[in-house]
Design a protein around this motif. Structure first.
Motif, short mmCIF file in Angstrom:
data_model
loop_
_atom_site.label_atom_id
_atom_site.label_comp_id
_atom_site.label_asym_id
_atom_site.label_seq_id
_atom_site.Cartn_x
_atom_site.Cartn_y
_atom_site.Cartn_z
N TYR A 4 -26.28 30.39 34.36
CA TYR A 4 -26.76 31.65 34.94
C TYR A 4 -25.81 32.07 36.06
N PHE A 5 -25.49 33.36 36.11
CA PHE A 5 -24.61 33.91 37.15
C PHE A 5 -25.44 34.87 38.01
N ILE A 6 -25.34 34.68 39.34
CA ILE A 6 -26.06 35.54 40.29
C ILE A 6 -25.02 36.16 41.22
N ALA A 7 -24.82 37.44 41.10
CA ALA A 7 -23.84 38.15 41.93
C ALA A 7 -24.57 39.06 42.91
N GLY A 8 -24.07 39.10 44.15
CA GLY A 8 -24.73 39.95 45.12
C GLY A 8 -24.16 39.84 46.51
N VAL A 9 -24.85 40.48 47.46
CA VAL A 9 -24.45 40.52 48.87
C VAL A 9 -25.36 39.59 49.66
N PRO A 10 -24.83 38.63 50.43
CA PRO A 10 -25.66 37.67 51.17
C PRO A 10 -26.69 38.33 52.08
N LYS A 11 -26.39 39.54 52.58
CA LYS A 11 -27.31 40.22 53.49
C LYS A 11 -28.61 40.62 52.78
N CYS A 12 -28.55 40.73 51.47
CA CYS A 12 -29.71 41.16 50.68
C CYS A 12 -30.72 40.02 50.56
N GLN A 13 -31.99 40.29 50.90
CA GLN A 13 -33.02 39.26 50.84
C GLN A 13 -33.29 38.81 49.40
N ASP A 14 -33.21 39.75 48.45
CA ASP A 14 -33.45 39.38 47.05
C ASP A 14 -32.36 38.44 46.54
N PHE A 15 -31.11 38.64 46.99
CA PHE A 15 -30.03 37.74 46.59
C PHE A 15 -30.32 36.31 47.08
N GLY A 16 -30.72 36.19 48.35
CA GLY A 16 -31.04 34.86 48.89
C GLY A 16 -32.22 34.22 48.19
N HIS A 17 -33.21 35.05 47.82
CA HIS A 17 -34.39 34.54 47.11
C HIS A 17 -33.99 34.00 45.73
N ALA A 18 -33.18 34.76 44.99
CA ALA A 18 -32.74 34.33 43.66
C ALA A 18 -31.90 33.06 43.74
N LYS A 19 -31.04 32.98 44.74
CA LYS A 19 -30.18 31.80 44.92
C LYS A 19 -31.04 30.56 45.23
N LEU A 20 -32.06 30.70 46.06
CA LEU A 20 -32.92 29.58 46.42
C LEU A 20 -33.69 29.06 45.20
N VAL A 21 -34.23 29.96 44.39
CA VAL A 21 -34.97 29.55 43.18
C VAL A 21 -34.04 28.81 42.23
N ALA A 22 -32.81 29.29 42.07
CA ALA A 22 -31.84 28.64 41.18
C ALA A 22 -31.50 27.23 41.69
N GLU A 23 -31.35 27.10 43.01
CA GLU A 23 -31.06 25.78 43.58
C GLU A 23 -32.19 24.78 43.29
N LYS A 24 -33.43 25.24 43.46
CA LYS A 24 -34.59 24.37 43.22
C LYS A 24 -34.66 23.95 41.75
N SER A 33 -28.02 25.11 34.93
CA SER A 33 -26.70 25.37 35.53
C SER A 33 -26.64 26.82 36.02
N TYR A 34 -26.07 27.01 37.22
CA TYR A 34 -25.92 28.37 37.73
C TYR A 34 -24.67 28.46 38.61
N LYS A 35 -24.18 29.69 38.77
CA LYS A 35 -23.05 29.95 39.65
C LYS A 35 -23.34 31.20 40.48
N ILE A 36 -22.82 31.20 41.70
CA ILE A 36 -23.03 32.31 42.63
C ILE A 36 -21.73 33.09 42.81
N ILE A 37 -21.81 34.41 42.73
CA ILE A 37 -20.65 35.27 43.00
C ILE A 37 -21.00 36.11 44.23
N VAL A 38 -20.23 35.92 45.31
CA VAL A 38 -20.53 36.55 46.59
C VAL A 38 -19.52 37.67 46.87
#
Length: 499
Positions: A4-24, A33-38
């Motif tokens: 799974y690929f999650i691309a976004g801006v760190p300032k965005c709360q939804d981006f941080g929420h999606a990244k946290l769920v993927a980590e868990k 498996s997931y990757k972050i594009i910042v």
């Protein structure tokens, strides 16, 4: 399998929420498996337009989520924004993605502080995949002890820092809560440096067998009150046939299979080996050494010899129908203190290689014959064997801890593969000791090219024991048509030789 690929801006709360769920999810599901594009707030709009134009997508969301087949450069499959991503996770993984706004805001602020670091291209550090162990029937007593020992077992650790991952499973879905409690108990232990990532709970044997190195089957099908023995054996036969079908489809070629905690252990092993024709024969084994281990206090009480001076007694037979602890061939350390003898490490679970120091070791039978304290007034030797047998035949409830301890020792030596010890275990009988060929029977075994094989250097039990085993096994083999996988018709043998 997807990344799974999650691309976004760190300032965005939804981006941080999606990244946290993927980590868990990655912590709890080893195959996730997931990757972050910042991107910065200024870069993101242009980058997204170019990327979506290339993929022929019409979407404008932050974060943007898609998936692609793992470790390939194939086409990307659009998932959407955070709402579509969470709907996808709920459908496929049944996860709760809810999060308080206060926490989402804190995550976003933390991501903004870490932005310079996140923008730097990280060179991935290679880590060897963890040794993967799956335990089915994991609500068995002392499972916590077994799991904690396996996580700390150095010989089981994957080279390159991969460590050990243990999957817990039970066929009864109502036991899921018990498995979760075991997981949390191990996660909080001091020795578990990997935390919750070291333990996962799986919903099926198929999931647990994925990339599995060691598959442990725990627990027994208990005989119900007033249930006839043949009906009870039929239920075990059906359960092993089902498991064999799963192993044939999903068991990796290198995977080792260990059975323990079963009332009909050797019967179940024989059925499993008969039906699981795609599993290598010497990768299947059963734990029986604990039957001898729990007899040590009795033998010590009768002989007056301290338990640390004994090696584990040999266990013979078709465990579940005919089982014998051969006290006469218990090896006794008689040269100084056992604590001074480096090869006596955990002697209660195994017999170490003592060939270089035979003067300091004897069989218990010879020690008893030479012991003056056991000679009666008329000069005849006291029948110590009768005393010991009367003690060992007492009906008692065996604690599962000795079985776990023996299993851990066997697993350690199995993955170490240096062939220095002899243990009692239920393995495929190749006819050594005069035991029936083609069935699984308990006997002294040692490592040979990474496989547990009968140790023919060990003295056999009395002939009456072998005769009794033969009669019991032949009846069961005939009734359930076992052993055919390993016996070849003489005509077929002749044709193969001519070819």
């Amino acid at each position: 399998m997807f990344t799974y690929f999650i691309a976004g801006v760190p300032k965005c709360q939804d981006f941080g929420h999606a990244k946290l769920v993927a980590e868990k999810l990655r912590q709890n599901l080893p195959v996730f498996s997931y990757k972050i594009i910042v991107k910065t707030e200024e870069e993101y709009p242009d980058w997204m337009k170019k990327f979506c134009r290339k993929q022929k997508w019409r979407i404008d969301k932050n974060p943007l989520v898609w998936k692609r087949i793992l470790n390939t450069n194939g086409s990307c499959q659009l998932i959407g924004g955070i709402s579509e991503f969470f709907e996808h996770l709920i459908e496929y993984y049944n996860v709760d993605t809810r999060l308080e706004k206060r926490i989402k805001k804190k995550i976003a602020l933390d991501n903004v502080e870490r932005l310079p670091f996140m923008l730097i291209e990280q060179i991935p550090v290679f880590r060897a995949p963890a040794t993967r162990v799956c335990i089915t029937g994991a609500v068995y007593p002392s499972t916590c002890y077994l799991v904690s020992e396996l996580l700390q077992l150095k010989r089981l650790q994957a080279k390159g820092g991969g460590g050990v991952t243990v999957c817990l499973h039970h066929k009864d879905s109502n036991k899921y809560g018990d498995l979760t409690r075991i997981k949390h108990e191990i996660c909080d232990a001091e020795f578990n440096i990997r935390g919750c990532s070291a333990i996962t709970v799986v919903n099926s044997e198929e999931e647990g067998l994925m990339n599995c190195d060691l598959f442990i089957v725990l627990g027994s099908i208990r005989r119900e009150e007033n249930e006839e023995k043949h009906i009870w054996m039929d239920r075990n036969y059906t359960a092993m046939k089902r498991l064999a079908s799963i192993l044939n489809r999903h068991c990796p070629e290198h995977c080792k299979v260990l059975l323990m905690g079963m009332d009909l252990l050797c019967f179940n092993l024989s059925v499993l080996a008969e039906k699981a024709e795609k599993v290598y024969l010497y990768n299947i084994i059963g734990v029986t050494g604990h039957h001898g281990m729990v007899r040590l206090p009795t033998i010590s009480r009768v002989t007056g010899i301290l338990i640390p001076n004994f090696h584990c007694p040999p266990v013979w037979g078709f465990d579940g129908s005919a089982k014998y602890v051969d006290f006469k061939h218990v090896i006794y350390h008689c040269g100084g203190s056992a604590t001074d003898n480096r090869v006596c490490e955990d002697a209660a679970t195994a017999v170490e290689d003592y060939s270089a120091d035979r003067n300091n070791h004897k069989y218990l039978q010879s020690v008893l014959q030479q012991s003056e304290s056991l000679v009666g007034d008329d000069g005849e030797h006291v029948a110590v064997s009768t005393n010991i047998e009367s003690y060992t035949n007492e009906v008692c409830h065996l604690c599962s801890l000795p079985e776990m301890r023996v299993a851990v020792r066997m697993i350690s030596e199995w993955f170490k593969n240096d062939g220095r010890i002899t243990v009692s275990a239920a393995v495929f009988s190749d006819g050594t000791f005069g035991l029936p060929f083609g069935m699984f029977l308990s006997q002294p075994v040692h490592m040979e090219n990474g496989e547990w094989k009968p140790n023919f250097d060990f003295p056999p039990p009395d002939e009456t024991v072998i005769v009794d085993i033969l009669s019991k096994v032949s009846e069961i083999a005939f009734e359930y048509n076992l052993g055919n996988r390993f016996n070849m018709n003489p005509k077929e043998m002749a044709s193969e030789i001519s070819e």
